[in-house]
Design a protein around this motif. Sequence first.
Motif, PDB file in Angstrom:
ATOM      1  N   ASN A   1       4.423  55.947   8.562  1.00  0.00           N
ATOM      2  CA  ASN A   1       4.602  54.613   9.151  1.00  0.00           C
ATOM      3  C   ASN A   1       5.061  54.702  10.605  1.00  0.00           C
ATOM      4  O   ASN A   1       4.592  53.957  11.472  1.00  0.00           O
ATOM      5  N   ALA A   2       5.985  55.623  10.849  1.00  0.00           N
ATOM      6  CA  ALA A   2       6.533  55.731  12.205  1.00  0.00           C
ATOM      7  C   ALA A   2       5.502  56.236  13.204  1.00  0.00           C
ATOM      8  O   ALA A   2       5.518  55.880  14.390  1.00  0.00           O
ATOM      9  N   PHE A   3       4.581  57.063  12.710  1.00  0.00           N
ATOM     10  CA  PHE A   3       3.563  57.650  13.596  1.00  0.00           C
ATOM     11  C   PHE A   3       2.715  56.567  14.272  1.00  0.00           C
ATOM     12  O   PHE A   3       2.336  56.692  15.440  1.00  0.00           O
ATOM     13  N   VAL A   4       2.467  55.489  13.534  1.00  0.00           N
ATOM     14  CA  VAL A   4       1.607  54.409  14.048  1.00  0.00           C
ATOM     15  C   VAL A   4       2.105  53.919  15.415  1.00  0.00           C
ATOM     16  O   VAL A   4       1.322  53.711  16.344  1.00  0.00           O
ATOM     17  N   HIS A   5       3.428  53.782  15.534  1.00  0.00           N
ATOM     18  CA  HIS A   5       3.992  53.274  16.801  1.00  0.00           C
ATOM     19  C   HIS A   5       4.287  54.408  17.783  1.00  0.00           C
ATOM     20  O   HIS A   5       4.064  54.294  18.969  1.00  0.00           O
ATOM     21  N   TRP A   6       4.827  55.501  17.243  1.00  0.00           N
ATOM     22  CA  TRP A   6       5.267  56.606  18.112  1.00  0.00           C
ATOM     23  C   TRP A   6       4.096  57.180  18.907  1.00  0.00           C
ATOM     24  O   TRP A   6       4.227  57.512  20.083  1.00  0.00           O
ATOM     25  N   ARG A   7       2.938  57.280  18.269  1.00  0.00           N
ATOM     26  CA  ARG A   7       1.791  57.880  18.948  1.00  0.00           C
ATOM     27  C   ARG A   7       1.368  57.059  20.166  1.00  0.00           C
ATOM     28  O   ARG A   7       0.717  57.572  21.079  1.00  0.00           O
ATOM     29  N   LYS A   8       1.722  55.743  20.148  1.00  0.00           N
ATOM     30  CA  LYS A   8       1.285  54.877  21.250  1.00  0.00           C
ATOM     31  C   LYS A   8       2.253  54.875  22.421  1.00  0.00           C
ATOM     32  O   LYS A   8       1.966  54.316  23.477  1.00  0.00           O
ATOM     33  N   THR A   9       3.444  55.432  22.217  1.00  0.00           N
ATOM     34  CA  THR A   9       4.417  55.453  23.323  1.00  0.00           C
ATOM     35  C   THR A   9       3.912  56.405  24.409  1.00  0.00           C
ATOM     36  O   THR A   9       3.091  57.292  24.135  1.00  0.00           O
ATOM     37  N   THR A  10       4.440  56.247  25.608  1.00  0.00           N
ATOM     38  CA  THR A  10       3.990  57.138  26.676  1.00  0.00           C
ATOM     39  C   THR A  10       4.735  58.468  26.605  1.00  0.00           C
ATOM     40  O   THR A  10       5.852  58.547  26.076  1.00  0.00           O
ATOM     41  N   ALA A  11       4.100  59.478  27.172  1.00  0.00           N
ATOM     42  CA  ALA A  11       4.742  60.799  27.215  1.00  0.00           C
ATOM     43  C   ALA A  11       6.064  60.699  27.981  1.00  0.00           C
ATOM     44  O   ALA A  11       7.041  61.378  27.657  1.00  0.00           O
ATOM     45  N   LYS A  12       6.102  59.833  28.961  1.00  0.00           N
ATOM     46  CA  LYS A  12       7.308  59.694  29.783  1.00  0.00           C
ATOM     47  C   LYS A  12       8.440  59.107  28.934  1.00  0.00           C
ATOM     48  O   LYS A  12       9.588  59.572  28.987  1.00  0.00           O
ATOM     49  N   HIS A  13       8.101  58.127  28.125  1.00  0.00           N
ATOM     50  CA  HIS A  13       9.102  57.511  27.248  1.00  0.00           C
ATOM     51  C   HIS A  13       9.648  58.563  26.270  1.00  0.00           C
ATOM     52  O   HIS A  13      10.858  58.703  26.078  1.00  0.00           O
ATOM     53  N   ARG A  14       8.757  59.334  25.681  1.00  0.00           N
ATOM     54  CA  ARG A  14       9.192  60.351  24.719  1.00  0.00           C
ATOM     55  C   ARG A  14      10.042  61.410  25.413  1.00  0.00           C
ATOM     56  O   ARG A  14      11.026  61.910  24.863  1.00  0.00           O
ATOM     57  N   SER A  15       9.664  61.705  26.646  1.00  0.00           N
ATOM     58  CA  SER A  15      10.403  62.710  27.410  1.00  0.00           C
ATOM     59  C   SER A  15      11.854  62.283  27.644  1.00  0.00           C
ATOM     60  O   SER A  15      12.785  63.089  27.543  1.00  0.00           O
ATOM     61  N   VAL A  16      12.044  60.998  27.913  1.00  0.00           N
ATOM     62  CA  VAL A  16      13.406  60.503  28.176  1.00  0.00           C
ATOM     63  C   VAL A  16      14.273  60.693  26.918  1.00  0.00           C
ATOM     64  O   VAL A  16      15.423  61.150  26.988  1.00  0.00           O
ATOM     65  N   ILE A  17      13.694  60.393  25.749  1.00  0.00           N
ATOM     66  CA  ILE A  17      14.466  60.542  24.504  1.00  0.00           C
ATOM     67  C   ILE A  17      14.730  62.024  24.210  1.00  0.00           C
ATOM     68  O   ILE A  17      15.836  62.418  23.821  1.00  0.00           O
ATOM     69  N   LEU A  18      13.726  62.847  24.447  1.00  0.00           N
ATOM     70  CA  LEU A  18      13.928  64.296  24.230  1.00  0.00           C
ATOM     71  C   LEU A  18      15.015  64.850  25.148  1.00  0.00           C
ATOM     72  O   LEU A  18      15.865  65.638  24.736  1.00  0.00           O
ATOM     73  N   GLU A  19      14.998  64.403  26.407  1.00  0.00           N
ATOM     74  CA  GLU A  19      16.028  64.866  27.364  1.00  0.00           C
ATOM     75  C   GLU A  19      17.418  64.475  26.868  1.00  0.00           C
ATOM     76  O   GLU A  19      18.370  65.241  26.960  1.00  0.00           O
ATOM     77  N   LYS A  20      17.524  63.277  26.335  1.00  0.00           N
ATOM     78  CA  LYS A  20      18.806  62.779  25.849  1.00  0.00           C
ATOM     79  C   LYS A  20      19.255  63.618  24.639  1.00  0.00           C
ATOM     80  O   LYS A  20      20.432  63.964  24.484  1.00  0.00           O
ATOM     81  N   TRP A  21      18.283  63.962  23.785  1.00  0.00           N
ATOM     82  CA  TRP A  21      18.607  64.791  22.612  1.00  0.00           C
ATOM     83  C   TRP A  21      19.121  66.165  23.068  1.00  0.00           C
ATOM     84  O   TRP A  21      20.131  66.670  22.563  1.00  0.00           O
ATOM     85  N   ASN A  22      18.424  66.725  24.048  1.00  0.00           N
ATOM     86  CA  ASN A  22      18.855  68.002  24.624  1.00  0.00           C
ATOM     87  C   ASN A  22      20.302  67.897  25.126  1.00  0.00           C
ATOM     88  O   ASN A  22      21.161  68.732  24.814  1.00  0.00           O
ATOM     89  N   ASP A  23      20.589  66.831  25.875  1.00  0.00           N
ATOM     90  CA  ASP A  23      21.939  66.674  26.447  1.00  0.00           C
ATOM     91  C   ASP A  23      22.985  66.569  25.334  1.00  0.00           C
ATOM     92  O   ASP A  23      24.060  67.176  25.417  1.00  0.00           O
ATOM     93  N   LEU A  24      22.676  65.783  24.310  1.00  0.00           N
ATOM     94  CA  LEU A  24      23.657  65.598  23.227  1.00  0.00           C
ATOM     95  C   LEU A  24      23.917  66.904  22.477  1.00  0.00           C
ATOM     96  O   LEU A  24      25.037  67.192  22.066  1.00  0.00           O
ATOM     97  N   ILE A  25      22.864  67.675  22.297  1.00  0.00           N
ATOM     98  CA  ILE A  25      23.038  68.974  21.615  1.00  0.00           C
ATOM     99  C   ILE A  25      23.943  69.874  22.456  1.00  0.00           C
ATOM    100  O   ILE A  25      24.882  70.493  21.948  1.00  0.00           O
TER     101      ILE A  25
END
Length: 480
Positions: A56-80
Motif C-alpha cells: 500500500n505504501a509503495f503506491v504513494h512512495w514511488r511517486k515522491t521525488t528523489a529529492k524528497h526521499r533524499s531529505v528524509i534519508l539525510e534526516k535518518w542518517n543524522d538521527l542515527i
Amino acid sequence: MKTADLVFDRSYINGEWVKSGNATFEVINPASGKVVARVADGGSALTEIAIDAAENAFVHWRKTTAKHRSVILEKWNDLILENAAALAEIMTLECGKPLKESLGEVAYGASFIKWFAEEGKRVYGDVIPPHTEDRRLVVIKQPIGVVAAMTPWNFPLAMITRKVAPALAAGCSVIIRPTSESPLTALAIALLAEKAGFPSGVLNVVVGSDSSAMGKVFCESEVVKKISFTGSTRVGQILMEQSAKTLKKLSLELGGNAPFIVFEDADIDKAVEGAMVSKYRNAGQTCICVNRFLVHEKIYDLFTAKLAKAVEKLKVGNGMETGVNIGPLINKKAIETTKYFVADALEKGGELIFGGNAIGDCFFEPTIIGNATKDMKFSTEEIFGPIAPIYKFKTDEEAISMANDTLYGLASYFYSEGVSRCWKVAEALEYGMVGINEGMISTEAAPFGGVKFSGNGREGSKYGIADYLEIKYLCFGNII
Ligand code: SIN
C-alpha cells in the motif's frame, strides 16, 4: 535519546508497534548467555501483514521525488549518528562486538544512508539515437517495488542500511527481517526512521524466530519483487529455489573463504597490520575475514612470528569493557565449531602457534595455526571465528591456484611491493573484491559483493542502487 527509549519488543509495521499472539523469543547476550530481551514473535502472520503494508505504501512512495526521499534519508542518517552511543550499546548487548567496533558500525551503517540519499538523485535514464527518423527512444528507471531485506547478526545495523537505503532512495518500500539473534538494533533504527519522516508502511521491521517460514513467505509472495539477503550460501540457495515460481530478483551476499597472500617482496609489517584488521574484526565473524593466510616460504617464519606478537596483545572479553578487542562468539555452537576446526587441524599436522582454546562458554582465544594444509576442514569451510591458519607456498602460480581453489569468491587480499605482480595477481584472483596491500576494504563508496558461491549483486557505491530499479524503454513513434 537514552538507550531504554530505543529498545522495543515487537515488530514495526505500517507505523505501529505490533505483535501477533503471545509467543516470544529470547535475545541472548553472547558475552554472558543471559537474556537481554524477550521479543514478540511476529512469524509468518505478521510477515504477510507487513507485505500488505509495504504494498500500500509503495503506491504513494514511488511517486515522491528523489529529492524528497533524499531529505528524509539525510534526516535518518543524522538521527542515527546523534544516537550512536545508545545504538552501539544495544548492538554490543545483542551481538557481542566490542563497543568501539559497534560505534564504528553505527558510522559505517549511517554512511550508506548518506551515500544513497545523494545517489538516489542521480538515477539517470538515457536518450538513445533512434533507428528511424520518426521515432524517439528513451530509457527511464523506476523502483522495482516491495523489497524484503533479510539481514544477519554480525552487522545488525550496517547490513540493513546497505540494503534498504538504496531501496528507499529508489522509491521502493521495504520489509526488514533481521535475524532473531539481533532484532533490537533493527527496531531501534525503525523508530529513528519514523522520526525522520518516512510515511507509514514505507519501512517495516518484522521480527520472528522462524527464519525459514518467514523467508518462504517473502519468496512465495507475488507482491515482493526483490529479496536482498546476507547470510549462508545454503540459505541463499534455498531462497533462490523458493523464489523460482515468482521469478523474484535476488541479491545474495553469502559465505566467503578469503585468502590473504603474502609474497616474498611484501612489506611484512604492513602485511601484519592488514592481517590483524582483516582477520580479527568482530572476532573473525565477518564474511570477508581472512580464512587462509598463504605465505611465501622465504618469509613464512618472519611473518608468523610478527603476527603472533601482534595477536598476543589482543584482549578478549565482554565487549562492554574498555580495551577489549575480541568479544564473544555469537553462541555455543560457534564455540564448538571453532574448537572442532582447531582439533581437526592439529590432528592433521597443524602447528599451534598461538591460542587454541575456548575461554569459558562464550569466548575463544585468538588462534594461529601454522603448517596448514588443504585437507584441514577450514581450507574449504568458512571459519567465522578467530583462527588464523597459515599455509606455505613457493611460486606466484601456486599462490594464485591455492587462493582460487574454493567454491567461494567474496573478498581476497594480497601484499606485494611489485607493481606488475600486483596487477597480474589482482586480475587472476576469482573474487568480487581484492585488497592490495590493504586489509580493510569496506566503504560505502565501493561495490561490495562476490562471485561463485559467494552470491551475486553489489551493495554500496554507485552500483548498489541498480538492483532496486527496473529499466523501462519508451519508444515514441510517428514523430513527423
Ligand atoms: C559482512 O561480513 O557480510 C560485511 C562485512 C563488511 O561490510 O565489511
